[in-house]
Design an enzyme around this catalytic site. Structure first.
Site, PDB file in Angstrom:
ATOM      1  N   GLY A 164       0.799  -1.225   0.000  1.00  0.00           N
ATOM      2  CA  GLY A 164       0.000   0.000   0.000  1.00  0.00           C
ATOM      3  C   GLY A 164       0.830   1.273   0.000  1.00  0.00           C
ATOM      4  O   GLY A 164       0.366   2.315   0.440  1.00  0.00           O
ATOM      5  N   GLU A 275       4.196  -7.288 -10.168  1.00  0.00           N
ATOM      6  CA  GLU A 275       4.366  -5.868 -10.476  1.00  0.00           C
ATOM      7  C   GLU A 275       5.765  -5.595 -11.029  1.00  0.00           C
ATOM      8  O   GLU A 275       6.762  -6.076 -10.484  1.00  0.00           O
ATOM      9  CB  GLU A 275       4.156  -5.026  -9.208  1.00  0.00           C
ATOM     10  CG  GLU A 275       2.746  -5.129  -8.643  1.00  0.00           C
ATOM     11  CD  GLU A 275       2.484  -4.141  -7.516  1.00  0.00           C
ATOM     12  OE1 GLU A 275       1.316  -3.841  -7.283  1.00  0.00           O
ATOM     13  OE2 GLU A 275       3.443  -3.671  -6.867  1.00  0.00           O
ATOM     14  N   GLU A 289       7.529  -6.478  -7.134  1.00  0.00           N
ATOM     15  CA  GLU A 289       7.009  -7.332  -6.066  1.00  0.00           C
ATOM     16  C   GLU A 289       5.924  -8.224  -6.625  1.00  0.00           C
ATOM     17  O   GLU A 289       5.400  -7.991  -7.712  1.00  0.00           O
ATOM     18  CB  GLU A 289       6.451  -6.505  -4.898  1.00  0.00           C
ATOM     19  CG  GLU A 289       5.211  -5.715  -5.239  1.00  0.00           C
ATOM     20  CD  GLU A 289       4.437  -5.244  -4.003  1.00  0.00           C
ATOM     21  OE1 GLU A 289       4.565  -5.880  -2.937  1.00  0.00           O
ATOM     22  OE2 GLU A 289       3.704  -4.257  -4.116  1.00  0.00           O
ATOM     23  N   ARG A 293      -2.569 -12.030  -3.660  1.00  0.00           N
ATOM     24  CA  ARG A 293      -3.982 -11.859  -3.303  1.00  0.00           C
ATOM     25  C   ARG A 293      -4.725 -11.283  -4.491  1.00  0.00           C
ATOM     26  O   ARG A 293      -4.112 -10.923  -5.485  1.00  0.00           O
ATOM     27  CB  ARG A 293      -4.088 -10.880  -2.138  1.00  0.00           C
ATOM     28  CG  ARG A 293      -3.411  -9.557  -2.491  1.00  0.00           C
ATOM     29  CD  ARG A 293      -3.610  -8.490  -1.467  1.00  0.00           C
ATOM     30  NE  ARG A 293      -2.562  -7.485  -1.500  1.00  0.00           N
ATOM     31  CZ  ARG A 293      -2.544  -6.421  -2.280  1.00  0.00           C
ATOM     32  NH1 ARG A 293      -3.511  -6.215  -3.145  1.00  0.00           N
ATOM     33  NH2 ARG A 293      -1.547  -5.565  -2.245  1.00  0.00           N
TER      34      ARG A 293
HETATM   35  P1  ADP Z   1       3.964  -1.579  -2.212  1.00  0.00           P
HETATM   36  O1  ADP Z   1       4.250  -2.957  -1.671  1.00  0.00           O
HETATM   37  O2  ADP Z   1       3.774  -0.580  -1.147  1.00  0.00           O
HETATM   38  O3  ADP Z   1       2.919  -1.605  -3.257  1.00  0.00           O
HETATM   39  P2  ADP Z   1       5.955  -1.357  -4.320  1.00  0.00           P
HETATM   40  O4  ADP Z   1       7.286  -1.995  -4.193  1.00  0.00           O
HETATM   41  O5  ADP Z   1       4.964  -2.062  -5.172  1.00  0.00           O
HETATM   42  O6  ADP Z   1       5.355  -1.133  -2.867  1.00  0.00           O
HETATM   43  O7  ADP Z   1       6.131   0.139  -4.820  1.00  0.00           O
HETATM   44  C1  ADP Z   1       5.054   1.053  -4.811  1.00  0.00           C
HETATM   45  C2  ADP Z   1       5.292   2.152  -5.825  1.00  0.00           C
HETATM   46  O8  ADP Z   1       6.491   2.864  -5.517  1.00  0.00           O
HETATM   47  C3  ADP Z   1       5.474   1.672  -7.245  1.00  0.00           C
HETATM   48  O9  ADP Z   1       4.259   1.474  -7.918  1.00  0.00           O
HETATM   49  C4  ADP Z   1       6.319   2.785  -7.851  1.00  0.00           C
HETATM   50  O10 ADP Z   1       5.511   3.873  -8.231  1.00  0.00           O
HETATM   51  C5  ADP Z   1       7.184   3.212  -6.698  1.00  0.00           C
HETATM   52  N1  ADP Z   1       8.487   2.507  -6.736  1.00  0.00           N
HETATM   53  C6  ADP Z   1       8.815   1.380  -6.060  1.00  0.00           C
HETATM   54  N2  ADP Z   1      10.094   0.989  -6.301  1.00  0.00           N
HETATM   55  C7  ADP Z   1      10.616   1.916  -7.145  1.00  0.00           C
HETATM   56  C8  ADP Z   1      11.902   2.112  -7.750  1.00  0.00           C
HETATM   57  N3  ADP Z   1      12.923   1.278  -7.542  1.00  0.00           N
HETATM   58  N4  ADP Z   1      12.058   3.178  -8.572  1.00  0.00           N
HETATM   59  C9  ADP Z   1      11.049   4.050  -8.787  1.00  0.00           C
HETATM   60  N5  ADP Z   1       9.829   3.924  -8.240  1.00  0.00           N
HETATM   61  C10 ADP Z   1       9.584   2.875  -7.423  1.00  0.00           C
HETATM   62  P1  ADP Z   2      -0.625  -2.405  -3.771  1.00  0.00           P
HETATM   63  O1  ADP Z   2      -0.128  -3.090  -2.523  1.00  0.00           O
HETATM   64  O2  ADP Z   2       0.181  -2.747  -4.950  1.00  0.00           O
HETATM   65  O3  ADP Z   2      -0.832  -0.931  -3.583  1.00  0.00           O
HETATM   66  P2  ADP Z   2      -3.498  -2.585  -3.852  1.00  0.00           P
HETATM   67  O4  ADP Z   2      -3.650  -1.185  -4.227  1.00  0.00           O
HETATM   68  O5  ADP Z   2      -4.325  -3.621  -4.517  1.00  0.00           O
HETATM   69  O6  ADP Z   2      -2.023  -3.061  -4.092  1.00  0.00           O
HETATM   70  O7  ADP Z   2      -3.666  -2.679  -2.254  1.00  0.00           O
HETATM   71  C1  ADP Z   2      -4.689  -3.422  -1.693  1.00  0.00           C
HETATM   72  C2  ADP Z   2      -5.274  -2.781  -0.463  1.00  0.00           C
HETATM   73  O8  ADP Z   2      -4.660  -3.318   0.669  1.00  0.00           O
HETATM   74  C3  ADP Z   2      -5.109  -1.299  -0.361  1.00  0.00           C
HETATM   75  O9  ADP Z   2      -6.277  -0.800   0.227  1.00  0.00           O
HETATM   76  C4  ADP Z   2      -3.904  -1.118   0.530  1.00  0.00           C
HETATM   77  O10 ADP Z   2      -3.986   0.072   1.269  1.00  0.00           O
HETATM   78  C5  ADP Z   2      -4.030  -2.323   1.413  1.00  0.00           C
HETATM   79  N1  ADP Z   2      -2.775  -2.929   1.795  1.00  0.00           N
HETATM   80  C6  ADP Z   2      -1.828  -3.406   0.989  1.00  0.00           C
HETATM   81  N2  ADP Z   2      -0.855  -4.001   1.687  1.00  0.00           N
HETATM   82  C7  ADP Z   2      -1.216  -3.890   2.998  1.00  0.00           C
HETATM   83  C8  ADP Z   2      -0.655  -4.326   4.225  1.00  0.00           C
HETATM   84  N3  ADP Z   2       0.484  -5.001   4.267  1.00  0.00           N
HETATM   85  N4  ADP Z   2      -1.299  -4.047   5.366  1.00  0.00           N
HETATM   86  C9  ADP Z   2      -2.459  -3.377   5.338  1.00  0.00           C
HETATM   87  N5  ADP Z   2      -3.053  -2.965   4.213  1.00  0.00           N
HETATM   88  C10 ADP Z   2      -2.448  -3.205   3.063  1.00  0.00           C
HETATM   89 MG    MG Z   3       3.009  -2.680  -5.040  1.00  0.00          MG
END
Ligand code: ADP
Ligand code: ADP
Ligand code: MG
Length: 463
Positions: A164, A275, A289, A293
């Site tokens: 998130g 992703e 990542e 789910r």
């Molecule tokens: P989360 O588990 O919170 O979804 P992600 O690893 O998917 O975290 O990263 C969330 C967002 O952060 C990505 O969609 C992208 O916009 C940005 N991001 C993550 N890693 C990088 C990176 N190495 N360089 C640039 N942007 C990144």
């Molecule tokens: P992403 O993790 O790539 O942003 P989503 O946008 O589908 O993917 O996130 C799913 C939902 O779960 C969102 O509402 C986000 O805020 C929440 N979420 C994701 N990871 C976690 C976590 N580890 N703990 C709590 N909420 C989470």
């Molecule tokens: Mg993500």
């Protein structure tokens, strides 16, 4: 087929899961918190069990209460929705131990994909390109510094357990590293109960492109095409589309193949998402990542493929093979989703849930609305601020854009502020219309998008 499923989640996804269960003749049991006793999915479920007080830690994250509810109601399966326990390997194991089917991958698989730092190693070994970064976690600012010097500035400090968009901080040089490390780690501890950090080189102006995966227990793994989720605020998605406009068929093929390889590398089962970041050159892509789910934005994939992903989750969990092969998957037309959140974009997206005084959802050809809201209901302040997902499908991207504008014009929600107007402005922005949005788009253009909004509001007031 599963007979009776406990829905261990809330909001629109609980309703979404309920709908597919009902179409398959699977009974539903809603597990809800005291704050959700009037929720729509609770009213529609065959049975409902209160699992605790409003605070998520005492209800939606309370494993014992959820398992007791499932067993007490005679369930044979548990659907975790998204968020909450959906990516909790211990919960998946606990379900199985209690004799329940967890509708998702195995605990072992969640463990492999769930540590984002460890997942990088698995993917590298499987030949999936990963973002340059630290080998494994970085335990201190000093370790982070040497990793950053090696990969080159700027870097992102990221929480291994993250999700998130939380626990992520950008760092441009050695001076700001100690503070950024402390901030990111504190947020990670607060959100995920784990302060493990890793580091990635910041990819400049990338696009967020992800692939939907489906896998069964018989070893079949397919992908259902891609989604562009580059329009984000604070690394959180706001508006998504499928398919991604920037992919050539050749690149789509290569990335899809990498996504399937990634899913195989962790022994995937069910519906999941891989992703990637696509570099500004539009050619190099990196694994970011794997989300183990169903994802918020799964609906755009359902619209362009005609596949009900929750139905497939239920089938796979019941031990049935996927009913479709990779060759069956066709990406038809274009779909767009707007996430309507109870938040104020002009005040740093501050969440502002409340009571719905008046509500009208758009309808008509090519429109789908996933929401738990109804007239007079209250969106509780304890959880995510997601209020509704507006989705459209049309033969071409331009038609989909026009359809979404029309939806936002029709959509009426009185009672609390939302980001609806902001979404509307994005749909007129030349960069968006060109299909040129990178993950930097919203941050770069927010002032301009909101300014226009403000002028519009003033004009309306003047009559
Ligand atoms: P989360 O588990 O919170 O979804 P992600 O690893 O998917 O975290 O990263 C969330 C967002 O952060 C990505 O969609 C992208 O916009 C940005 N991001 C993550 N890693 C990088 C990176 N190495 N360089 C640039 N942007 C990144
Ligand atoms: P992403 O993790 O790539 O942003 P989503 O946008 O589908 O993917 O996130 C799913 C939902 O779960 C969102 O509402 C986000 O805020 C929440 N979420 C994701 N990871 C976690 C976590 N580890 N703990 C709590 N909420 C989470
Ligand atoms: Mg993500």
């Amino acid at each position: 087929m599963l007979r009776r499923v406990l829905i261990a989640g809330r909001g629109e996804i609980a309703l979404r899961v309920l709908r597919s269960c009902r179409e398959l003749g699977v009974e539903t049991v809603a597990a809800y918190s005291e704050a959700d006793s009037d929720a729509l999915h609770v009213q529609l479920a065959d049975q409902a069990v209160c699992v605790g007080p409003a605070r998520a830690a005492e209800s939606y994250l309370n494993q014992d209460a959820l398992l007791t509810a499932a067993l007490g109601a005679g369930c044979d399966g548990v659907h975790p929705g998204y968020g909450f326990l959906s990516e909790n390997a211990d919960f998946a194991d606990a379900c199985v131990k209690a004799g329940l089917t967890f509708i998702g991958p195995s605990g072992e698989c969640i463990r492999k994909a769930g540590s984002k730092s460890a997942a990088r190693d698995i993917m590298r070994a499987a030949g999936v390109p990963v973002t340059p970064g630290s080998d494994g976690p970085v335990g201190s600012p000093e370790e982070a510094l040497s990793a950053a010097e090696r990969v080159g500035w700027p870097v992102l400090l990221k929480a291994s357990a993250g999700g998130g968009g939380r626990g992520i901080r950008r760092c441009d040089g050695p001076e700001s590293l100690p503070a950024a490390f402390a901030e990111a780690q504190a947020e990670a501890r607060a959100c995920f109960d784990s302060g493990e950090m890793y580091l990635e080189k910041l990819v400049q102006n990338p696009r967020h492109i992800e692939f939907q995966i489906l896998a069964d227990r018989q070893g079949n793994v397919i992908h259902l095409g891609d989604r562009d989720c580059s329009i984000q605020r604070r690394n959180q998605k706001l508006l998504e589309e499928a398919p991604a406009r920037c992919l050539t068929p050749a690149l789509r093929f290569r990335m899809g193949e990498a996504a399937v390889r990634a899913a195989r590398a962790v022994g995937y089962e069910g519906a999941g998402t891989v992703e990637f970041l696509l570099d500004a050159d539009g050619e190099h892509f990196y694994f970011m990542e794997m989300n183990t789910r169903i994802q918020v934005e799964h609906g755009v994939t359902e619209l362009i493929t005609g596949v009900d992903l929750v139905r497939q989750q239920l089938r796979v969990a019941s031990g049935l093979p996927l009913g479709i092969t990779q060759e069956d998957v066709r990406l038809e037309g274009c779909a767009i989703e707007c996430r309507i959140n109870a938040e104020d974009p002009a005040r740093d997206f501050r969440p502002c849930p409340g009571k719905v005084e008046f509500l009208h959802f758009p309808g008509g050809p090519g429109v789908r609305v996933d929401s738990c809201l109804y007239n007079g209901c209250t969106l509780p302040p304890y959880y995510d601020s997601l209020a509704a997902k507006l989705l459209v499908h049309a033969p071409t991207r331009l038609e989909a854009v026009r359809r979404m504008r029309r939806c936002l014009e029709e959509f009426t929600l009185e009672g609390f502020p939302t980001n609806g107007e902001l979404c509307y402005e994005i749909l007129y922005h030349p960069v968006f219309l060109r299909g040129g949005c990178t993950t930097a788009f919203l941050d770069e253009h927010l002032g301009e998008l909101l300014e226009f909004n403000r002028r519009l509001a003033e004009r309306e007031e003047e009559g």
